[in-house]
Write an enzyme that holds these catalytic residues in place. Structure first.
Site, PDB file in Angstrom:
ATOM      1  N   ASP A 144       0.827  -1.253   0.135  1.00  0.00           N
ATOM      2  CA  ASP A 144       0.047   0.218  -0.064  1.00  0.00           C
ATOM      3  C   ASP A 144       1.244   1.176   0.658  1.00  0.00           C
ATOM      4  O   ASP A 144       2.276   1.368   0.747  1.00  0.00           O
ATOM      5  CB  ASP A 144      -0.621  -0.185   1.410  1.00  0.00           C
ATOM      6  CG  ASP A 144      -1.802   0.915   1.538  1.00  0.00           C
ATOM      7  OD1 ASP A 144      -2.184   1.036  -0.023  1.00  0.00           O
ATOM      8  OD2 ASP A 144      -1.538   2.099   2.322  1.00  0.00           O
ATOM      9  N   CYS A 151      -3.771  -1.451  -1.978  1.00  0.00           N
ATOM     10  CA  CYS A 151      -3.824   0.295  -2.181  1.00  0.00           C
ATOM     11  C   CYS A 151      -5.120   0.748  -3.603  1.00  0.00           C
ATOM     12  O   CYS A 151      -4.825   0.290  -4.429  1.00  0.00           O
ATOM     13  CB  CYS A 151      -2.741   0.703  -2.384  1.00  0.00           C
ATOM     14  SG  CYS A 151      -3.123   2.634  -3.549  1.00  0.00           S
ATOM     15  N   GLU A 154      -6.721   9.666   9.318  1.00  0.00           N
ATOM     16  CA  GLU A 154      -5.206   9.957  10.623  1.00  0.00           C
ATOM     17  C   GLU A 154      -5.398  11.156  12.108  1.00  0.00           C
ATOM     18  O   GLU A 154      -4.379  10.484  12.590  1.00  0.00           O
ATOM     19  CB  GLU A 154      -4.525  10.075   9.040  1.00  0.00           C
ATOM     20  CG  GLU A 154      -4.277   9.055   8.726  1.00  0.00           C
ATOM     21  CD  GLU A 154      -3.181   8.978   7.431  1.00  0.00           C
ATOM     22  OE1 GLU A 154      -2.490   9.851   7.533  1.00  0.00           O
ATOM     23  OE2 GLU A 154      -3.360   8.004   7.026  1.00  0.00           O
ATOM     24  N   HIS A 210      -8.134   3.295   3.664  1.00  0.00           N
ATOM     25  CA  HIS A 210      -8.519   4.110   5.342  1.00  0.00           C
ATOM     26  C   HIS A 210     -10.317   4.550   5.751  1.00  0.00           C
ATOM     27  O   HIS A 210     -10.672   4.678   6.727  1.00  0.00           O
ATOM     28  CB  HIS A 210      -8.569   5.861   4.917  1.00  0.00           C
ATOM     29  CG  HIS A 210      -6.939   5.543   5.811  1.00  0.00           C
ATOM     30  ND1 HIS A 210      -6.249   5.635   4.713  1.00  0.00           N
ATOM     31  CD2 HIS A 210      -6.380   6.514   6.322  1.00  0.00           C
ATOM     32  CE1 HIS A 210      -4.648   5.475   4.811  1.00  0.00           C
ATOM     33  NE2 HIS A 210      -5.272   6.541   6.028  1.00  0.00           N
TER      34      HIS A 210
END
Lengths: 273, 273
Positions: free
Chosen positions: B13, B76, B155, B189
């Site tokens: 990723d 990814c 994040e 994510h």
């Protein structure tokens, strides 16, 4: 060989943000040529390690030296924080970062000696603003706060937006609680949301934009070294732009910072340097 | 030489997000070893060019081949979108992306044939979900929307937060207006803010998490090629983690995704591959 006054100034950043610094140089030193490099292949630097940031900065400076620049401005706060001291003496031209000029003005202007710094995780955790500020005035208290959402909010174009205002309130409340009277905008993107920051912090807090201070410091430095270009412009468009990744984003965003199209962007394989 | 069943699976990723895919492989194929590579020096891929993403993916696959993996999962979405077709036939092991498995489930489950896709600018602009979905069912209408603030919000750890809810509403309103009944979470994510997305979209919309679907597809593929490891675990901890930048962030964030400390992270100079 001493570079001549006609040589360009090299300016680099992790990406497009440094164009806010380039813009101040264009405004304040209108006779200077500029070679700009944006490391768009490896952007952002903010969450990456010191070791890699130093390696990236060296590669970029090698590239800029090839362009025969007479001085280099590290327009990225994170690269200034991590790499400036490491690379400053390795090259034959003066190298300037954006941390010191901002810190100097903040130290001069704070009344209550409480200075806030906002920036990337890397810049804030480095503690470099505090170390400059304490050298200038040991009585200054420095409060740092990383604001990782500001860059993506700016890049999303949400400059005057309730979400940005709410994120700003969340990040900056601490500075109000701790009564700072001076706040350093320690990341090149932040001047673009200056009005939202201003609205939250109030008129009485001094906002320091290191881009402007760096341009003034660059002028003094060039004057001192007899490198300032005092003649008129010799080229129609004395600015060249290079990137490490040709993403459309650079051009689009550059257009929102600079008052003209950045059409002539060239891609460089920066890992070869 | 045919790799044996005991060989590890390579997963890569742009950074930490792919750990959500690794986690599904760990859960659903518990006897498999995994070598994970996170390209933390060049993260994120989302706004970068096809050309560079393909180059990065090739370098990483070369590294994983050196680790003698028996199969590779491009965890990814952006790299799957840009690089899978380009690299798939260049190497001697099966390579799987995360786009196709997600698209297949979405095509099977949509009732009104209106499917939404959220992801990075790169993934969404590539139109790759639409091209898979249309191949599976030409009557499907695909609506894509880039959501660049989701990754930094995740994040930042603002997983259950009014700001994230407001950004979600802003990004996803279009899907409500256009009456999609199936939404592909096209970035690694996004499953981490699934509950906020669920709350906004409502219970009746099917949320497709390609990480889970990819793990199931990997199992079928390994079975078909007689490469599935059906024995018990042979090592105490059969997972190895490599990164291109040793920023603390990787470990911290990995800890929030995986149920154990990722202590043994090794740094690789990926530009050498």
């Amino acid at each position: 060989m001493k570079p001549d006054r006609d040589a360009p100034i090299g300016v680099f950043d992790s990406g497009v943000g440094g164009l806010t610094v380039a813009r101040e140089i264009m405004r304040n030193l209108p006779s200077e040529k500029i070679v700009y490099f944006g490391d768009t292949a490896r952007v952002p630097y903010g969450g990456k390690s010191r070791e890699n940031i130093i390696r990236y900065s060296r590669q970029i400076i090698h590239f800029l030296m090839e362009q025969q620049v007479k001085a280099i401005v590290i327009a990225c706060n994170t690269a200034s924080a991590f790499a400036l001291e490491a690379v400053r003496d390795e090259f034959d031209v003066p190298i300037l970062g954006v941390i010191e000029p901002g810190a100097r003005v903040a130290a001069a202007e704070t009344k209550n000696k409480r200075v806030g710094v906002i920036g990337t995780v890397g810049t804030v955790d480095s503690g470099i603003h505090a170390s400059y500020l304490k050298k200038l005035d040991p009585e200054i208290t420095v409060i740092g706060k990383a604001c990782p959402l500001f860059v993506p909010l700016v890049e999303e174009g949400w400059l005057h937006d309730p979400v940005t205002a709410e994120v700003t309130a969340r990040y900056l409340q601490e500075f109000k609680d701790k009564d700072v009277d001076t706040l350093i905008l320690g990341c090149t993107h932040y001047p673009l949301i200056r009005s939202v920051i201003r609205e939250f912090m109030g008129e009485e807090v001094r906002l320091v934009n290191p881009a402007y201070e760096t341009a003034l410091e660059l002028r003094s430095l060039l004057e001192k070294k007899e490198l300032l270009n005092t003649g008129g412009k010799t080229e129609e468009f004395p600015y060249r732009f290079y990137v490490s990744d040709l993403a459309e984003k650079f051009r689009a965003f550059a257009g929102s910072i600079l008052p003209y199209d950045v059409e002539m962007t060239k891609k460089i394989d920066i890992e070869k340097y």
